[in-house]
Design an enzyme around this catalytic site. Structure first.
Site, PDB file in Angstrom:
ATOM      1  N   LYS A  59      32.528  54.305  39.371  1.00 11.48           N
ATOM      2  CA  LYS A  59      31.973  52.974  39.129  1.00 11.48           C
ATOM      3  C   LYS A  59      31.369  52.403  40.422  1.00 11.48           C
ATOM      4  CE  LYS A  59      33.055  48.781  36.619  1.00 11.48           C
ATOM      5  NZ  LYS A  59      33.971  48.132  35.673  1.00 11.48           N
ATOM      6  N   ASP A  60      32.066  52.607  41.559  1.00 10.78           N
ATOM      7  CA  ASP A  60      31.534  52.126  42.839  1.00 10.78           C
ATOM      8  C   ASP A  60      30.232  52.840  43.204  1.00 10.78           C
ATOM      9  OD1 ASP A  60      33.481  50.254  43.234  1.00 10.78           O
ATOM     10  OD2 ASP A  60      34.693  51.459  44.599  1.00 10.78           O
ATOM     11  N   GLU A  80      19.923  31.401  60.759  1.00 12.64           N
ATOM     12  CA  GLU A  80      19.701  32.345  59.677  1.00 12.64           C
ATOM     13  C   GLU A  80      20.264  31.779  58.383  1.00 12.64           C
ATOM     14  OE1 GLU A  80      17.408  34.487  60.409  1.00 12.64           O
ATOM     15  OE2 GLU A  80      18.512  36.362  60.318  1.00 12.64           O
ATOM     16  N   SER A 110      45.437  45.733  43.781  1.00 11.10           N
ATOM     17  CA  SER A 110      44.320  44.823  43.535  1.00 11.10           C
ATOM     18  C   SER A 110      44.683  43.795  42.473  1.00 11.10           C
ATOM     19  CB  SER A 110      43.107  45.618  43.052  1.00 11.10           C
ATOM     20  OG  SER A 110      42.675  46.489  44.061  1.00 11.10           O
ATOM     21  N   HIS A 165      46.540  47.711  49.826  1.00  7.96           N
ATOM     22  CA  HIS A 165      47.227  48.839  49.217  1.00  7.96           C
ATOM     23  C   HIS A 165      48.733  48.631  49.141  1.00  7.96           C
ATOM     24  CE1 HIS A 165      43.960  52.058  48.812  1.00  7.96           C
ATOM     25  NE2 HIS A 165      43.379  50.887  48.963  1.00  7.96           N
TER      26      HIS A 165
END
Lengths: 423, 287
Positions: free
Chosen positions: A245-246, A289, A221, A217
């Site tokens: 959108k998220d 894994e 971005s 922040h």
């Protein structure tokens, strides 16, 4: 700033009372409400938020499991089975937690490779990127120790193999291994401390994620074009545009997650981990894994133990200095025609390593692993520094809003959609 | 050196073609072609590293057993599971424990309370200490765990020629290709092929890794277990039934899990549709 209350813009008297004394509402409004966000994100930018949601799911399901789990080498396996059989919805909680770990790595790998493709690690986001690498390392440690807790055969032998890696270090190696084990083999003290740390580390991750978001922040971005927003015409407020959108991305993510949990809960696991740990019987193939396999393959590609360990950790450590290895001033691979194919080849080498890591170290698998390892390092240590200087990049768009609003230049997928009629 | 390298790759890809990962291995081979650019850095290969095709006598893949629960939305065939319980009680339970299950769990495969009580009461379990401090035997109750045939590992080995019969509670989850493997193993006994010498007390099984298994063929003749309404059940039938029972024992939550999964995925699809509509509406003025 000396004394007095903060000016709050909130009308609700209770909210206003709190906000003027502790401006959390103002902060949330600034950071997640009006926060100016580039308008041209594609769906790859959902994965940061998804990782955050995934972390919360892991912590909530993990705390619930810890209420029923017994960290003792004689009782651990049966306590997990009691969760599966007798605890109300215990199977659901455990499968969410086990498959949640896989989902977490899927999401984070996509998040990392998105950053690699669009140059999100470049100035001014170097520290943001490095904090992200720290989160990834913490995740690996947490996941490894979590896998030990059910105390099945793979838990036990995986723990033995991975902790033994440290014995490759000269002089300090063996004392470190003894210290990790709390004895002279993997045993009850090992299980106890792994449980303790497995409970602790997620909260450390949470703290580092906070720093990751805080740093994000400050710089804002990155975006698919890799150019900086030049004004309000290039950005949208985070809410409602990116919250909406998220939300859609999260629904899709939950569908994939649910399909794993409800229809293939053991697909990504190993059958041997349903056999109780037995120090006297070694499984024919010890495999970690799936999310560790690329690095495991690098480890096994080197005939020398110390060399393998160094290369394995180096494969991640290299990400710390990536902002300085990549010499190109252009962020997004969209405008780097020379580097782009080599980037995709690097992804391919990573996938080859993922595949080879799960196979026995013999024959063509060894050759494939070595070639992929060699290319992985070649890409980061030679190709990126060299291409960044030599490459003729494509012209960058003038601004984010121009290609989006007037066409010309590669369009983000969503931008071509017809606008809906306004209600 | 290059042709040898490609041979090795092709051999590896060919060997795995039957597996679901076949596409992956072709991908891997494709990746290799590209990665050959880095061949200058290739470490010297140990001799024989490329002789990939030397495991011609590997254990074959167990055939698909086609059991009711193996379909994506399938459930346990109650009648088969109950017959499987009978096979377990009459045959397997002489050597194999089922220590993670309680008799009360049998209600899940359709036994009535009275039947569960009867199954439990058929065994004597040790309880205590009582008021005098002594251990005592009593008939089993539904709340008891399945009684194990041996008190400890040493006793089990002593009675079985040194071999330890594994607990069966999780056997279907604890083996690669679980249900198919268990079914194939139970029906996979055969005479050893020419040239194979068995160690003393061992039996030849097509599907057991290494082919030499200490367990004698448990199901040998049709009608060995007499099912009500199904006289002379074949060995394959008994194997399929006990596999169904053991699959239920390993994953008793399977039916509840799938039923919940269907509802949740439908819900999430609707949610995703709504979320997408909201997203389109919110973004309508942004393009």
């Amino acid at each position: 700033m000396a004394g007095g209350l903060t000016q709050s813009e909130f009308k609700n008297p209770v909210v206003r009372w709190i906000d003027s004394r502790l401006p959390v509402f103002t902060m949330m409004q600034k950071e997640y409400g009006t926060f100016p966000t580039p308008r041209n994100f594609n769906y790859f930018w959902n994965f940061g938020a998804l990782a955050m949601v995934n972390l919360v799911i892991m912590i909530v399901s993990g705390i619930t499991l810890a209420m029923h789990y017994t960290p003792n080498s004689a009782l651990a396996f049966d306590s997990v089975e009691r969760i599966m059989r007798d605890v109300n919805f215990g199977w659901l909680i455990r499968y969410i937690h086990a498959n949640g770990a896989s989902m977490f790595f899927i999401v984070v790998y996509i998040h990392i490779y998105r950053g690699l493709y669009y140059g999100s690690y470049k100035a001014p986001r170097e520290l943001l990127w490095m904090i992200g690498v720290v989160i990834f390392l913490l995740m690996m440690a947490t996941a490894f120790m979590g896998y030990v807790l059910p105390w099945g055969q793979m838990s036990f032998w995986g723990a033995t193999v991975i902790t033994n890696l440290f014995s490759a270090l000269p002089i300090v190696g063996d004392p470190i291994v003894t210290w990790l084990w709390g004895g002279f083999s993997v045993d009850n003290p090992t299980l106890n401390r792994f449980f303790s740390l497995h409970y602790l580390l997620p909260f450390v991750i949470f703290g580092v994620v906070f720093l990751h978001v805080a740093a994000l922040h400050i710089t804002g971005s990155n975006n698919p074009l890799g150019i900086d927003p030049k004004g309000p015409q290039d950005t949208l407020p985070f809410h409602p545009y990116y919250t909406a959108k998220d939300s859609f991305g999260m629904a899709i993510y939950l569908i994939v997650f649910a399909c794993l949990v409800f229809f293939a809960p053991n697909y990504l696991g190993h059958p041997d981990n349903y056999i109780p740990a037995n120090p006297l019987v070694t499984p024919p193939h010890i495999v970690p894994e799936w999310y560790f396999l690329p690095f495991y393959a690098i480890l096994r590609s080197v005939p020398d133990k110390l060399g393998g360990v160094v290369l394995m950790f180096g494969a991640i450590a290299i990400w710390f200095v990536l902002p300085w290895l990549d010499t190109s001033p252009v962020r997004s691979m969209r405008f780097r025609p020379w580097t782009r194919p080599f980037f995709f080849l690097m992804i391919l080498s990573f996938l080859v390593l993922l595949y080879v890591g799960g196979k026995p170290p013999e024959g063509a698998y060894v050759t494939a692993g070595r070639l992929a390892t060699a290319y992985y390092f070649l890409y980061f240590l030679v190709l990126l520094p060299w291409l960044g200087v030599k490459e003729r990049t494509l012209p960058l768009p003038e601004s984010i809003s121009r290609p989006v609003l007037r066409g010309g230049g590669p369009l983000p997928a969503g931008a071509a959609a017809k606008p809906m009629e306004k209600a | 050196m290059m042709p040898r390298l490609f041979q090795g790759i092709r051999a590896a890809a060919g060997r795995r073609r039957a597996m679901p990962g076949g596409r992956l291995s072709r991908l891997a081979a494709g990746g290799l072609l590209g990665a050959l650019l880095g061949a200058a850095l290739l470490a010297p290969l140990p001799p024989g590293a490329l002789a990939a095709d030397e495991h011609s006598h590997e254990t074959p893949r167990p055939p698909h057993a086609g059991l009711s629960f193996q379909r994506m939305f399938g459930s346990f065939d109650r009648a088969a599971a109950q017959r499987g319980l009978q096979v377990y009680r009459e045959v397997c339970s002489n050597c194999h424990s089922l220590r993670l299950l309680s008799y009360r769990n049998l209600r899940q495969i359709g036994l009535s309370d009275a039947e569960v009580r009867a199954v439990a009461a058929a065994v004597q379990v040790q309880d205590g200490p009582n008021d005098e401090g002594a251990m005592f035997e009593r008939p089993g109750r539904p709340s008891d765990r399945f009684r194990s045939p041996f008190p400890n590992e040493q006793a089990a080995r002593a009675a079985n020629n040194g071999a330890l019969p594994p607990d069966l509670s999780l056997i279907v989850k604890a083996r690669e290709d679980g249900a198919n493997y268990v079914h194939a193993l139970l029906t996979g006994y055969a005479d050893p092929p020419a040239g194979v010498t068995l160690q003393q007390g061992m039996n030849y099984n097509t599907f057991f890794p290494g082919h030499q298994i200490a367990m004698a063929p448990p199901l040998t003749a049709a009608g060995q277990v007499q099912f009500p309404n199904m006289p002379d059940a074949s060995v394959d039938q008994m194997a399929r039934d006990v596999t169904t029972f053991l699959a239920w024992a390993a994953e008793p939550e399977l039916e509840a899990r799938r039923a919940m999964g269907v509802r949740i995925v439908i819900f999430l699809c609707i949610l995703a549709g709504l979320a997408y509509a909201v997203k389109r509406k919110v973004w309508a003025d942004a393009h």
